[in-house]
Structure formats: C-alpha cells, structure tokens
Design a protein around this motif. Structure first.
Motif, PDB file in Angstrom:
ATOM      1  N   LYS A   1       0.840  -1.206   0.000  1.00 53.83           N
ATOM      2  CA  LYS A   1       0.000   0.000   0.000  1.00 53.83           C
ATOM      3  C   LYS A   1       0.871   1.251   0.000  1.00 53.83           C
ATOM      4  CE  LYS A   1      -2.749   2.629   3.304  1.00 53.83           C
ATOM      5  NZ  LYS A   1      -3.608   3.357   2.366  1.00 53.83           N
TER       6      LYS A   1
ATOM      7  N   GLU B   1       1.146   4.239  -2.935  1.00 52.97           N
ATOM      8  CA  GLU B   1       1.056   5.666  -2.680  1.00 52.97           C
ATOM      9  C   GLU B   1       2.274   6.387  -3.239  1.00 52.97           C
ATOM     10  OE1 GLU B   1       0.564   5.822   1.513  1.00 52.97           O
ATOM     11  OE2 GLU B   1      -1.607   5.477   1.431  1.00 52.97           O
TER      12      GLU B   1
ATOM     13  N   GLN C   1      -9.944  -3.148  -4.258  1.00 52.45           N
ATOM     14  CA  GLN C   1     -10.997  -3.321  -3.268  1.00 52.45           C
ATOM     15  C   GLN C   1     -10.718  -4.526  -2.384  1.00 52.45           C
ATOM     16  OE1 GLN C   1     -14.776  -3.454  -5.258  1.00 52.45           O
ATOM     17  NE2 GLN C   1     -14.731  -1.268  -5.784  1.00 52.45           N
TER      18      GLN C   1
ATOM     19  N   ARG D   1     -14.031  -1.768   0.361  1.00 48.40           N
ATOM     20  CA  ARG D   1     -13.315  -0.497   0.438  1.00 48.40           C
ATOM     21  C   ARG D   1     -12.026  -0.560  -0.363  1.00 48.40           C
ATOM     22  NH1 ARG D   1     -12.729   2.285   6.204  1.00 48.40           N
ATOM     23  NH2 ARG D   1     -11.694   3.726   4.768  1.00 48.40           N
ATOM     24  N   ASP D   2     -11.685   0.556  -0.969  1.00 46.14           N
ATOM     25  CA  ASP D   2     -10.421   0.660  -1.684  1.00 46.14           C
ATOM     26  C   ASP D   2      -9.307   0.841  -0.661  1.00 46.14           C
ATOM     27  OD1 ASP D   2      -8.282   1.174  -3.335  1.00 46.14           O
ATOM     28  OD2 ASP D   2      -9.404   2.483  -4.681  1.00 46.14           O
TER      29      ASP D   2
ATOM     30  N   ARG E   1      -6.554   2.117  -0.877  1.00 41.69           N
ATOM     31  CA  ARG E   1      -5.907   3.422  -0.917  1.00 41.69           C
ATOM     32  C   ARG E   1      -6.604   4.433  -0.024  1.00 41.69           C
ATOM     33  NH1 ARG E   1      -6.088   4.360  -7.239  1.00 41.69           N
ATOM     34  NH2 ARG E   1      -8.215   3.706  -6.742  1.00 41.69           N
ATOM     35  N   SER E   2      -7.894   4.198   0.257  1.00 39.68           N
ATOM     36  CA  SER E   2      -8.645   5.105   1.128  1.00 39.68           C
ATOM     37  C   SER E   2      -8.584   4.700   2.590  1.00 39.68           C
ATOM     38  CB  SER E   2     -10.108   5.173   0.679  1.00 39.68           C
ATOM     39  OG  SER E   2     -10.748   3.909   0.848  1.00 39.68           O
TER      40      SER E   2
ATOM     41  N   PRO F   1      -6.874   4.586   6.010  1.00 36.78           N
ATOM     42  CA  PRO F   1      -5.774   5.329   6.644  1.00 36.78           C
ATOM     43  C   PRO F   1      -4.661   4.392   7.102  1.00 36.78           C
ATOM     44  CG  PRO F   1      -7.902   6.034   7.514  1.00 36.78           C
ATOM     45  CD  PRO F   1      -8.156   4.792   6.712  1.00 36.78           C
TER      46      PRO F   1
ATOM     47  N   ARG G   1       0.980  10.248   1.344  1.00 38.02           N
ATOM     48  CA  ARG G   1      -0.170  11.078   1.002  1.00 38.02           C
ATOM     49  C   ARG G   1      -0.036  12.470   1.595  1.00 38.02           C
ATOM     50  NH1 ARG G   1      -5.256   8.546   3.082  1.00 38.02           N
ATOM     51  NH2 ARG G   1      -3.908   8.037   4.823  1.00 38.02           N
TER      52      ARG G   1
END
Length: 431
Positions: free
Chosen positions: A237, A241, A254, A264-265, A267-268, A270, A334
C-alpha cells in the motif's frame, strides 16, 4: 469377394479423408512461402496474424514466417507450452500476442531471443496452474495460495526467470491467468516497463520488493483480485502511494477481507489502521503467543483473532496489559504534498522578508552616503570662506561651529603675533 473389395474401398476413402486436410494445409503453406508468409496466416507488411487457427504448437508456422516480422498475433489458439529458444529466429519482434491460449508451461528464458520486444500479451492463459493438485488430504493452504503437504509446496508454472532478457519491454499483460502470487525477482529485468496488468487473477497480497525495480512504471491494473487487507499488504500500500505520488495510475484495489473493510479501496484506508501490525511484530520478537503466520487474521475464514481490547489513539499495547505511547507511526506519502506546500509557503515568506530587508539596507546606505557627501562639501565651502576673510572678533566673542569653540585671541597676544608675522584665523574642524 465383392465384400472384400467394398471393404478395401471404404478404408481407402477413410484414409483419403483423413490425410487430405493435412495435405491441403501443407500445400497452402508452401504456396504461402513464395510471398514469405504461411498460407494459413495473414501477412501485411511486417505484421503476421495467425489467430484462431487451432494451433497446438508453433512448429508448422515458425519456419515460414518472415524474419523481419515485427508484429506477431497468435490469440485464440490451443498453445499450451513454449520451449526455450523457440522464438529466437524472430529477433525483430516488437509486439507478441499470445492471449486466449492454454499456456501453462513456459520455460525460463523463452523470450530471451527476442530482446527487442516492447509489448507482450499473455492474458487469459493458465500461467497460475499448479504443478501439484490444488488440495491434497492433510494439506495446509498458505496465504499466497500455495499448499504445503508433507513438506512439499505447490508451485506455479510462472518462473522468476520467465522474462529474462526483455530489457526493452514496455507493456505486459498478465490478466486472467489465475495467478496466486508473483515470484520474487519476476520483474527485476523489466526496468523499462511502463504498463502492467494483473487484473482478474487470484492474488491476495503482493510483495513490495517485487515491484521496486519498476522505476518507469506509470500504470498498474489490479482490479478483480480477492485482496486481503492485512499486514501483508501494508508495505505494498505504501509503495502504491509512492507510485501515485510520482503521477502514476493505479486502479481500484478493493478489499475482500476482512469483513469490516470489504468493498473499500485500500488506498482510502488510513495508514493508522495498520498500527496493530506493529503489535503483532512486537509479540513475535518478544516471544509472545499467537500464530506468527496469521498477520492478524485467519486466512481460512478471514475472521479477526481474539486479543486484548484496543488502546486509545496514539497508544499501543506491549507484552504486558498496559497501553504505552506509540513510538513509531507508519509514514504515508499522502501527506507529502501538504508538507511541501507548507514548507514552500514558509520558505517563500522568509525569502521575501530577506529581500525586503536587503532592499531597505541598500536604500539606507545610499541615503547616508549622499548625506555624508553633502556635509563634506558644505564643510569645504566654510573652510574656503574662512581663509579669505580676515575679520577680527570682538573681546569676549566666541564662535561655535559644529560643536567646535573658537576663542578670541587676547589683545596682549595680538601685537606679538602680528610682529612675528603669523596670521591666525578661525579653526574649523574637518568633516
């Protein structure tokens, strides 16, 4: 007698029917060699299209293909294997399409003879097929999809040396191959790769080390895989990023497991949600309990393992029961953009203040120099005027000029000074 003659005629007719298609195919191929192209294929310029011919191997057509072929399309055939050096005669190939076949056995270095290849399509094959049965009695399935049974691990037919020598490859399609994992070192020689597709496989996790050699990668397709968003995917992950930070593109990843992250993705998600990975690592290093291969989740049913109650944000548990302040927080690129913006604003403000201060200093120095020049010129005029005029001040009179007091010469001393021929005037301090 009549029966025997009739039987022989039927056998002869069957033999002719069986041999005739092969003979016709050979004749058509030989006729096609006059123009440098197999008769069953379609050749236009440097492009040869041999799709949907039901080919079981490339032996019948490879000797007939033009040596200057740059594009070779072989989709929708029945190819199952390629041997080492089988394509070495086509060293000018730029594009090779082997999609929609049954390829499962590709020898290491099979593409080494076509080192100038730039685009390779291996989608919709069987490169993820295992050499051992998928499940055996008493076997234990690993997180990467392999199986351990009696000390023997099931292996994919995908070798880490498969793409050895393809240093100019820019596009690689490995989608829909049933891949369970990627061998380490598989992509090491593809440093010029720009586009990679791993969509539609059975990948659950990926190793960051496998993708770090892809310095030129701009687009990565990962959709359609049953991702397990646990500790094993945390480092990958962070690499994703980093790729996005370099203006790269990654499609939706996903999560399929665990249940609270399903759909959920990643990348979203935290980075703070992966803090429990540090707890597991500390338990491993401290010799605590727990399964060291579980990574926080049981891969068979994807349910969270029982553990102590969670600590407040910013704190973590150790080998004991107390929550202590967290010493390490996984970094996330990020926030790099925001950090750069804040740093740029601060640096810009400081630079502007320095320029203003320097300008003010220059202006002040210039004004002071001009003022000093005026003072000097005024003092010079006063000296010249005092030297030409011989005025005698009266008794008790004093002259103050710029803080310097000029005293009147006493009458008793005046005759003596006149007799000696000395001439005195006012003293004016120099500037």
């Amino acid at each position: 007698m009549w029966y025997l003659d009739r039987h022989r005629g039927n056998n002869l007719e069957s033999l002719v029917c069986a041999v005739l298609p092969s003979v016709l195919l050979t004749v058509v191929s030989l006729l096609g060699t006059v123009h440098g192209c197999p008769g069953v294929c379609t050749c236009r310029g440097n492009t040869s299209d041999c799709s949907a011919l039901g080919l079981l191997s490339l032996g019948p057509i490879l000797p007939l293909l033009p040596r200057d072929t740059r594009t070779l399309r072989l989709p929708q055939n029945n190819l199952s294997s390629l041997g080492t050096g089988e394509l070495s005669d086509l060293s000018s190939l730029d594009l090779l399409d082997l999609s929609q076949n049954h390829l499962w056995n590709l020898q290491p270095g099979v593409f080494s003879g076509i080192c100038g290849l730039r685009s390779l399509n291996l989608s919709r094959n069987r490169l993820g097929s295992s050499r051992l049965p998928a499940f055996e009695p008493g076997g234990v399935q690993r997180a990467n999809g392999s199986q351990v049974s009696n000390g023997t691990a099931a292996q994919q037919s995908l070798s880490k040396d498969l793409f050895r020598g393809l240093i100019l490859l820019q596009s690689l399609d490995l989608s829909e191959n049933g891949l369970l994992w990627l061998p380490k070192g598989l992509l090491d020689s593809l440093q010029g790769l720009v586009w990679l597709s791993l969509a539609g496989n059975k990948l659950r996790a990926l190793d960051r080390v496998t993708f770090e050699p892809l310095l030129a990668l701009q687009q990565l397709q990962l959709a359609g895989n049953p991702w397990v968003c646990d500790c094993k995917l945390r480092d990958f992950k962070h690499w994703m990023e980093w790729l996005i930070y370099r203006d790269g593109q990654v499609d939706a990843v996903q999560c399929s497991f665990p249940r609270d992250l399903r759909g959920r993705d990643i990348r979203s998600v935290p980075a703070e949600m992966f803090n429990y990975c540090l707890q597991i690592q500390q338990v491993k290093e401290g010799g605590g309990g727990g399964d060291p291969t579980s990574s926080g989740y049981n891969n068979n049913n994807a349910r969270a393992l029982p553990g102590p109650p969670p600590c407040p944000q910013g704190r973590m548990t150790t080998s004991g029961e107390d929550c202590v302040r967290q010493r390490y927080k996984p970094a996330s690129v990020r926030r790099a953009a925001g950090t750069q913006i804040v740093a740029g604003v601060v640096c810009g403000t400081v630079c502007v203040m320095m320029v203003v201060a320097a300008t003010y200093g220059c202006i002040y120095a210039s004004l002071m120099a001009r003022y000093q020049r005026e003072i000097k010129s005024r003092g010079q005029r006063l000296v010249n005027d005092a030297g030409g005029a011989e005025t005698e001040p009266e008794e008790g009179e004093t002259d103050v000029e710029d803080g310097v007091v000029s005293s009147l010469i006493s009458p008793d001393e005046s005759p003596t000074m006149q007799a000696s021929g000395m001439d005195h005037s006012y003293r004016i301090s120099s500037f």
